[in-house]
Design an enzyme around this catalytic site. Structure first.
Site, PDB file in Angstrom:
ATOM      1  N   THR A   1      -3.807  57.232 -34.203  1.00  0.00           N
ATOM      2  CA  THR A   1      -4.527  55.947 -33.438  1.00  0.00           C
ATOM      3  C   THR A   1      -4.821  55.144 -34.176  1.00  0.00           C
ATOM      4  O   THR A   1      -4.675  54.761 -35.121  1.00  0.00           O
ATOM      5  CB  THR A   1      -5.654  57.054 -33.154  1.00  0.00           C
TER       6      THR A   1
ATOM      7  N   LYS B   1      -9.343  54.109 -28.629  1.00  0.00           N
ATOM      8  CA  LYS B   1      -8.872  52.930 -28.571  1.00  0.00           C
ATOM      9  C   LYS B   1      -7.373  52.250 -28.811  1.00  0.00           C
ATOM     10  O   LYS B   1      -7.535  53.810 -30.258  1.00  0.00           O
ATOM     11  CB  LYS B   1      -9.963  51.956 -28.450  1.00  0.00           C
TER      12      LYS B   1
ATOM     13  N   GLU C   1       0.372  48.707 -25.826  1.00  0.00           N
ATOM     14  CA  GLU C   1       0.481  47.670 -24.999  1.00  0.00           C
ATOM     15  C   GLU C   1       1.821  47.138 -24.253  1.00  0.00           C
ATOM     16  O   GLU C   1       2.855  47.247 -24.284  1.00  0.00           O
ATOM     17  CB  GLU C   1       0.679  46.645 -26.397  1.00  0.00           C
TER      18      GLU C   1
END
EC number: 2.3.1.35
Lengths: 413, 413
Positions: free
Chosen positions: B195, B184, B285
């Site tokens: 990460t 994620k 994002e």
């Protein structure tokens, strides 16, 4: 020049007095912008001395290279600034353009080419056609007048939403001198140097090596302590010109940097540099809020400045400020990523006077409501104390808004 | 979890096979999110060995500290991951929460506390109430099943718009092993580590010190070469678990990092790490485009990587890509500001296969139209050759859009 003026713009602009020995002319050369002045000629009387601080970029613009070369002479007779094209990364064509401009300006004002200084701001990589404006310089020199500082501040703007200009009168021995400064900024603003362009002129009689010392030291707490987007321009230039004309009114000539006559001048210069730098932050592209980041308790001042810049350059901190979100967790993140000595369990963080975190966790008295209210202000102070030593530093930035992305996604088109 | 899925999301998700010796359970603990799974328990059979790479933040989260401590044993029996709260900068309360979670998990799976690994992702600085979910672990352990990898990938998401999961079957001596990975990301993504969270499990019988070597080396070209916003999280964790169950099918046990049996495994692992890292970039994002930055001709590989990251982290480069603007002048700026050896007159820049700048100026054959057409692609390659040496590096990032600002201005509210 954007349509909407920054909400952080000054409420009014100062009336700029004349600086004896400086004459100004501006023109519409149509280099990129239409319907506005985009060319500035500043003419200095013979005897004017100069100092400069320039970008640390490894790929500086052609005008920066010319200024560095000419500064060795210490004398200035003219400054030519154009907006709309940075004449950066333009190779031999760039050098041809600066040479042609310097030659035309030298002829126009009756000086040596080594006494001409140039600055260009705007798009990088497009060849600058000096032929667009070199033919204008003769007429401009003939019509240059001591007023016109306000026009000068406007002619050097690119995406700035307001002109930046300041003036001060300063005691100088038993006499008084004038100090006028203009600047432009908006984007690609980061140490070192953090200005795009700024020019300060005085009638004080100060030797060029003293000017250089004043200017180099004056940038640390001003232009080298502001950041809009961490991006360093190829063209950043800050110059200081001293005509010496105040000698006619009895001002003493200063040849020694330790001369006590300089004390008020240095203070006024430093204040002006800081104020001009802050105006650049307050006109950061898309800026809605000014952010002051203070770091204390670091191992050293150098370490403190790195941590402060890590906070001030963090997109997540800057977007949180834009969203008026007291998201101090992102400040912790930014302290942690700086790579400088830090101990989570000694760290304290304040927004304004509100301590939000202490000893490695949320402050027991933390009030989300109170802090959120504070975040609505135009000027926000973020302070982090590392609890390790006595090193401290302050830097200034602005928030990161959708408008920043809009301005920079559309700039060339 | 955002409503709008990234346009760069994979067209379909792989069917994730079982990994012998791994059982999975997920639950809705309601830590922050409602109506979705936010808790993952991964149970490992006895004999599972583990390796990990964690954030270099000086202010790491409590779970990162616990994992570092427990890794010294090299054995793993369970992994507990929650989303919605990072348990970072939570001081002694944070350590109490990790201790309580480790204790409950150890009891639930019948293991030592030193064999439990934890990760938390979400808001920083809010105390994590472990009581919200420790009572669920017994039931989850009882119901854990070998399927459920897809649920696992979803349970660890925060602002991710799609789950990230990959699987590979790899020859291992005369046998075959399975390699499953989930990750994620979304924001606060930068080296080192890049990460947010990633977990890889295999049934291969590999000793923990070999796993650690594979993982540490595997991050250089994957997670440590991607950046979304230059912000390093307090919680970044990448872990690799090897159950050894493939030994039942004849897979040999590997105790030496130079064992030739490892060759295809290492290749498959490195490929998976890179693909997972790229999926994080592709779900950055607000991301609309993937950007690959290749720097060649630097003095050294280290220097090349610094220049590449300077380009990849530049807000002005990233907003230009968002605006589909072939603004190579900003690439020059980013090369110049990196502070690494560079010579403007030797610099060449390409967008894709189109050389836009050469020998310090715009390429004579430059076509604005052709380059602008190229910039419309989903995946953009920016290449800079410094012309100085043989150092090279590649990093990956995404564009900077208004959505990034919207997501991060509103995250906590």
């Amino acid at each position: 020049m954007s349509d909407a003026i920054s909400p952080l713009a000054p409420k009014s602009y100062p009336k700029m007095p004349e600086v004896a020995g400086v004459r100004i002319a501006t023109a519409e050369a149509g280099i990129k912008y239409r319907g506005r002045k985009d060319l500035l000629l500043m003419v200095f009387d013979a005897g004017t001395e100069a100092a400069g601080v320039f970008t640390r970029s490894k790929c500086p613009s052609a005008p920066v290279e010319l200024c560095r070369q000419n500064l060795s002479g210490g004398k200035a007779r003219a400054l030519v600034v154009n907006s709309g094209n940075a004449n950066a990364f333009t190779g031999s064509k760039g050098r041809q353009a600066t040479a042609a401009t310097a030659k035309a300006a030298a002829k126009a004002v009756g000086a040596e080419e080594g006494e001409i200084f140039l600055a260009s701001t705007g798009v990088i990589g497009e060849p600058l056609d000096a032929g667009r404006f070199t033919h204008l310089l003769d007429g401009m020199a003939a019509n240059a007048a001591p007023a016109g500082w306000s026009d000068a501040a406007r002619a050097i703007m690119t995406t700035d939403t307001f002109p930046k200009m300041l003036s001060a009168r300063v005691r100088f021995g038993d006499s008084e001198v004038v100090l006028n400064g203009i600047a432009k900024g908006a984007g690609m603003i980061a140490p070192d140097m953090a200005t795009m362009l700024s020019f300060v002129a005085t009638d004080a009689p100060i030797a060029s090596h003293v000017l250089q010392d004043l200017l180099s030291k004056g940038t640390a707490g001003s232009f080298n302590s502001v950041t809009v987007d961490s991006d360093t321009s190829t063209s950043d230039s800050l110059m200081l010109f001293a005509t010496g004309k105040a000698a006619d009114k009895g001002a003493p000539r200063v040849e020694d940097v330790k001369d006590p006559v300089l004390v008020p001048f240095r203070r006024a210069l430093n204040k002006m540099l800081k104020e001009l730098a802050l105006q650049i932050v307050r006109d950061g592209e898309g800026a809605r809020k000014q952010v002051e980041v203070r770091v204390t308790g670091a191992k050293s001042s150098r370490s403190a400045k790195r941590v402060a810049l890590s906070i001030a350059n963090s997109p997540l901190v800057k977007t949180a400020v834009a969203g008026e979100d007291a998201n101090w967790g992102r400040v912790v993140m930014a302290v942690g990523k700086a790579g400088e000595p830090a101990d989570r369990d000694l760290l304290s963080i304040w927004f304004g006077d509100i301590r939000v975190a202490h000893n490695g966790e949320r402050d027991p008295g933390y009030s989300e409501e109170e802090t959120s209210e504070y975040m609505k202000r135009d000027e926000v102070v973020i302070r982090a104390d590392l609890g390790l030593g006595r090193g401290k530093a302050t830097v200034w930035t602005c928030d990161l808004t959708k408008e920043y992305v809009a301005i920079n996604g559309d700039y060339r088109s």
